[in-house]
Scaffold this active site. Structure first.
Site, mmCIF file in Angstrom:
data_model
loop_
_atom_site.group_PDB
_atom_site.id
_atom_site.type_symbol
_atom_site.label_atom_id
_atom_site.label_comp_id
_atom_site.label_asym_id
_atom_site.label_seq_id
_atom_site.Cartn_x
_atom_site.Cartn_y
_atom_site.Cartn_z
ATOM 1 N N GLY A 14 2.731 15.986 9.785
ATOM 2 C CA GLY A 14 3.380 15.574 8.832
ATOM 3 C C GLY A 14 3.631 16.567 7.871
ATOM 4 N N HIS A 43 3.187 9.800 9.423
ATOM 5 C CA HIS A 43 3.509 8.777 8.448
ATOM 6 C C HIS A 43 4.031 9.247 7.031
ATOM 7 C CE1 HIS A 43 2.403 5.152 6.122
ATOM 8 N NE2 HIS A 43 1.607 5.711 5.569
ATOM 9 N N GLY A 49 9.441 6.116 -2.789
ATOM 10 C CA GLY A 49 9.973 6.363 -3.679
ATOM 11 C C GLY A 49 10.254 7.680 -4.326
ATOM 12 N N HIS A 257 -2.339 -0.416 -3.136
ATOM 13 C CA HIS A 257 -1.117 -0.208 -3.662
ATOM 14 C C HIS A 257 -0.961 -1.813 -3.889
ATOM 15 C CE1 HIS A 257 3.436 0.110 -4.246
ATOM 16 N NE2 HIS A 257 3.047 1.570 -4.017
ATOM 17 N N ARG A 273 9.224 -0.953 -9.325
ATOM 18 C CA ARG A 273 8.766 -1.193 -10.701
ATOM 19 C C ARG A 273 9.251 -0.132 -11.723
ATOM 20 N NH1 ARG A 273 3.155 -0.988 -10.044
ATOM 21 N NH2 ARG A 273 3.683 -0.570 -7.960
ATOM 22 N N GLU A 394 -3.413 14.322 2.871
ATOM 23 C CA GLU A 394 -4.265 13.314 2.578
ATOM 24 C C GLU A 394 -5.652 13.455 3.275
ATOM 25 O OE1 GLU A 394 -2.362 9.653 3.282
ATOM 26 O OE2 GLU A 394 -4.185 8.367 2.915
#
Lengths: 656, 252
Positions: A14, A43, A49, A257, A273, A394
């Protein structure tokens, strides 16, 4: 037995792994990337976003800088983060985004003049500066004081990963696809590489490397409902844990989330949002202002997710045949905005829900999303416990997220950490510690041990089904170690997981097909996932406070006096993880603990907080006109960065 | 929700799956039929996992994101290339035929090696920004500006997920093993559009100016019909062909 020798073994293809590999390559080393899947399918591609970097180009981001990004991230972390690391990160993020811009990411750009935006449910005009025209723009995200999430429509992670992957291909970095590291090779003091299983043909092989870097992402799949890809089973963290030497940190810090589509659990971006979308309840009432009058839908994820679950529990959910949920309303953004800025969201709604979000509501409910915890590293990205082992992204607990990550900080961390860790790896390889003398017997023994274990699993004639046990683990985690936690449920979870681990020894495989054998894969991964799940559950049980995403209904307050410390797990070969803690030093914090600006206001202060706050205030006053000196006095961090990443970041207002 | 989706739940589905395990010397390609009770909202991702979990643990297939964005699960669904993860069984007839995507090396059953193919394509077409100045990229300074519409136009082509459906649907790719496919030609179109890439048409001509490139396309346009991202592949290929023709004429 094939043995492949290389300078640097990067496990995971990744964003973090690719960028670390490029860094090592540019320092003259030979890296090999191992990936469970073709690297561009990692992933990271699912990030929608945005990427946070304080460029401050657009009007919503005007006045942004590293200081604001730093403060937002520390507030987001609920003071669980390592503040030096947050500083390193906030300082490097603008460089990372500019590098990616040079390499080809088609970041959305500022368009001069007036445009309409939706703020707090209402359309209003916003004017963009002439001088900013064509520079990288940003959108609003939760928990941030500025519009800082730079984006490529809502395919940000995809565009970033393709650009980085292509760059790695350009630099001739090999990716060994469909390869799974199933054990680290370790001589008791040093990591020397990994035992690897070829997922296409089932064969074992060994890689030896002077430095090994784990960048395998999170472990969301220990939960039943997760936005994570199905490959996010935490195997990188698990094999580090199984060395018995490397440690995992803050495993109980798991993010949920707010907006996963219901019931499939597929993510729709926080950008919905950020761009003005609202959360509605079963009666189509906008409920977030009732809980969070200031930040409303744009409080941090932990806070919004808790409010949503609380609202459902109070009987205000919408009902469907799959259960209770809430609504995300982006109709007010208009179809033109959705068609250009939220196209992946539109596709997901169309294919998985049969819904057109320009005209209909999107059913959502919080789902597991991110693992703040992972392999503990120092600020350089190396394991402080096991030499030669690095981690990035991560998979790591570098610890810039503490107990809650802000949206847009994950892909940013992945690339920034890759930039820094790639250099650390090169420094390590250039040092005496980077020499590798590995005995062929050590490698052969490590491989033989794995081969024996796989054979033992294949030959077990037990009655248990690996798929049933996996489901049971996921149900336990979602039901008992989820958004709201308490001592009874956590204690039960710890017991259930231990029982499942015992039952896993009685798994009987129904298939002995040669080659890939997906059932065997599920079986050997389940044992490791259960170990990670035990770290999460036990860490959560012992942490008798609420901090960020870790919420204890029986201990609802943040307790800095007792719990301003990082959880460390290791596995010494017994039945359960061993847990100890390392304190976070308030006296070295640039931003002493306080209220986050959203969420609960009451917390139990640390005894040092008051004194440190006085010091910080004094120093800030003394150096009020010199930002560099102020930083040096408050909390120096530039020395921790590679030399070429230390220069200040230019912004529009710095140009003539 | 579509009418079909609302009506789902009552059917016994029949899955006819093309099976073959190259790692097993005794394996011969064959069709195996499974039956499965349809559930509401069932996708092929859910269905195939149920088959593996409860009926045949050796069944091979690839899923990663299960959200239609990673491109792992391209396969032939009733003869047509598509992404299995976002295909609802409710939109299919009772009998569902699944086969691996043609044009790629078979790993086993429905799993094919698109990764190796795509990496080869990227290496061959050099799908990255070419610019000497990148060696001295100043990442401390303001980024180079770009027109907002230009960035959006590049993203339009950047959305390709390299799933391989266009290759599986391509007559030229079936006849010429080295044909770069719509996926490759789209990459060229993407970098050609990007002002940061300093290559010229003559450079692109050297990469795709032959039968294995843009002149190998027979304009059957199966690629655009099946593209899960609705990329404007036909337009891009036609445009690229004109530019490459112009490039060769200019060269004289």
């Amino acid at each position: 037995m094939d043995i492949i020798h290389t300078d640097v073994l990067i496990i995971g293809g990744g964003l973090a792994g690719q960028r670390a590999a490029i860094g090592a390559r540019r320092r003259g080393l030979d890296p090999i990337i191992l990936s469970l899947v073709p690297a561009k399918r990692s992933h990271s591609a699912a990030a929608q976003g945005g990427m946070q970097a304080s460029l401050g180009n657009c009007t919503g981001g005007a006045g942004d800088n590293e200081d604001v990004h730093f403060a937002d991230t520390v507030h987001g972390s609920d003071w669980g983060a390592d503040q030096e690391v947050v500083r390193m990160f906030a300082h490097t993020a603008p460089k990372a985004i500019r590098e990616l811009a040079g390499w080809g990411v088609p970041w959305n750009r500022v368009a001069r003049g007036e445009h309409e935006v939706v703020v707090d449910g209402k359309m209003q005009a916003m004017e963009e500066r002439d001088a900013a025209h064509g520079l990288i723009t940003a959108r609003n995200f939760g928990g941030t004081a500025k519009w800082r999430a730079c984006y490529v429509s809502d395919g940000t992670g995809h565009a970033m990963l393709y650009t980085l992957s292509n760059r790695a291909i350009a630099e001739g970095i090999p990716v060994h696809e469909r390869m799974e590291a199933i054990a680290l090779i370790c001589d008791g003091e040093r990591c020397c590489g990994a035992v690897v299983r070829n997922l296409a043909n089932g064969k074992l092989l060994a890689y030896t490397a002077r430095a090994t870097c784990i960048a395998t992402g999170g472990f969301g799949r220990i939960y039943r409902v997760s936005t994570n890809a199905i490959i996010n089973e935490g195997m990188g963290a698990a094999i580090a844990l199984e060395t018995g030497i490397a440690r995992l940190a803050n495993m109980e810090a798991v993010q949920f989330h707010p907006t996963a589509i219901f019931p499939a659990g597929i993510l729709v971006t926080e950008g919905c949002r950020g761009d003005g979308g609202l959360l509605l309840d079963g009666a189509e009432h906008r409920f977030m202002p009732d809980y969070e009058p200031q930040k409303k839908e744009l409080a941090s994820r932990d806070v919004v997710s808790r409010c949503m679950e609380q609202h459902i529990a109070a009987g205000h959910g919408a009902s469907s045949r799959f259960g209770e949920h809430l609504w995300l309303d982006i109709r007010l953004l208009g179809s033109e905005h959705i068609d250009t800025r939220l196209r992946e969201v539109k596709e997901i709604c169309r294919y998985f829900l049969g819904v057109d979000p320009a005209h209909e509501l999107i059913p959502v409910r919080p789902a597991q999303h991110y693992s703040m915890g992972g392999i503990r590293t120092d600020s350089s990205g190396q394991s402080p416990h096991l030499s030669g082992l690095f981690a990035a992204g991560e998979a790591a607990c570098w610890d810039m997220h503490g107990f809650n990550r802000l949206g847009g900080n994950s892909v940013a961390e992945a690339v920034v950490a890759g930039m820094i860790v790639g250099e650390s790896i090169a420094d390590f390889c250039a040092s005496p510690a980077g020499d590798l003398r590995v005995s062929s017997a050590l490698v052969a023994d490590a491989c033989a041990a794995q081969a024996r274990e796989l054979e033992a699993i294949a030959e077990q004639r037990g009655k248990e089904s690996v798929y049933d046990l996996t489901l049971a683990m996921q149900d336990t985690m979602t039901a008992r170690v989820g958004i709201f936690r308490d001592g009874d449920n956590l204690a039960t979870a710890v017991e259930e997981l231990a029982q499942l681990q015992a039952r896993a020894r009685a798994i009987g495989l129904r298939s002995n097909a040669p080659g890939a054998n997906p059932e065997l894969v599920a079986a050997y991964r389940l044992r490791r996932m259960l170990k990670l799940a035990q770290c999460v559950a036990l860490g959560a049980l012992q942490r008798t406070e609420s901090r960020g995403a870790h919420f204890r209904a029986d201990y609802p307050r943040r307790d800095d006096a007792r719990w301003l410390r990082r959880t460390l797990c290791h596995w010494d070969g017994g039945e359960r993880p061993q847990i100890d803690y390392e304190a976070l030093d308030v006296m070295r914090m640039e931003l002493p603990p306080g209220w986050r600006g959203y969420g609960a206001k009451d917390y139990l202060p640390h005894p040092d907080t008051e004194q440190r706050q006085r010091q910080v205030d004094e120093l800030a006053q003394r150096y009020s006109d010199n930002r560099e000196q102020r930083q040096e006095a408050l909390m120096p961090f530039l020395h921790l960065l590679p030399a070429h990443l230390r220069a200040p970041n230019q912004r529009l207002e710095d140009t003539p | 929700m579509t009418e079909a989706a609302k009506n789902a739940g009552a059917r016994e589905l029949e899955f006819a799956i093309l099976r073959h395990n190259p790692a097993d010397p005794d394996s011969v390609p064959r069709e195996q039929v499974f039956t499965l009770h349809e559930a509401a909202g069932m996708t092929l991702f859910i269905a195939l996992n149920e088959l593996r979990q409860h009926q045949d643990a050796s069944l091979q297939f690839d899923f990663v994101c299960r959200a239609g964005i990673c491109g792992s699960c391209g396969m032939l669904i009733n003869g047509r290339p598509g992404l299995a993860c976002r295909t609802l069984t409710a939109d299919l007839p009772r009998r569902i035929q699944l086969a691996p995507l043609p044009g790629f090396e078979l790993i086993g059953d429905l799993s094919v090696n698109t990764g190796k193919w795509m990496r080869g394509m990227s290496e061959r077409l050099e799908t990255w920004v070419h610019d000497q100045a990148l060696e001295q990229l100043d990442i401390d300074a303001l980024e180079q500006p770009m027109e907002p519409e230009q960035a959006e136009a590049i993203y339009e082509l950047e959305r390709c997920i390299e799933c391989g459906c266009c290759v599986g649907a391509c007559g030229s790719a079936m006849m010429h093993e080295d044909f770069v496919g719509a996926v490759g030609l789209n990459q060229i179109a993407r970098f050609r559009l990007d002002p940061r890439d300093k290559r010229e048409d003559a450079d692109y001509y050297a990469l795709v100016g032959d039968e294995s490139g843009v002149f190998g396309c027979m304009t059957l346009l199966g690629c655009e019909d099946v593209c899960p991202k609705d990329l404007p592949l036909a337009t891009q290929i036609a445009f690229l062909r004109r530019r490459m023709t112009a490039a060769v004429i200019a060269r004289g």
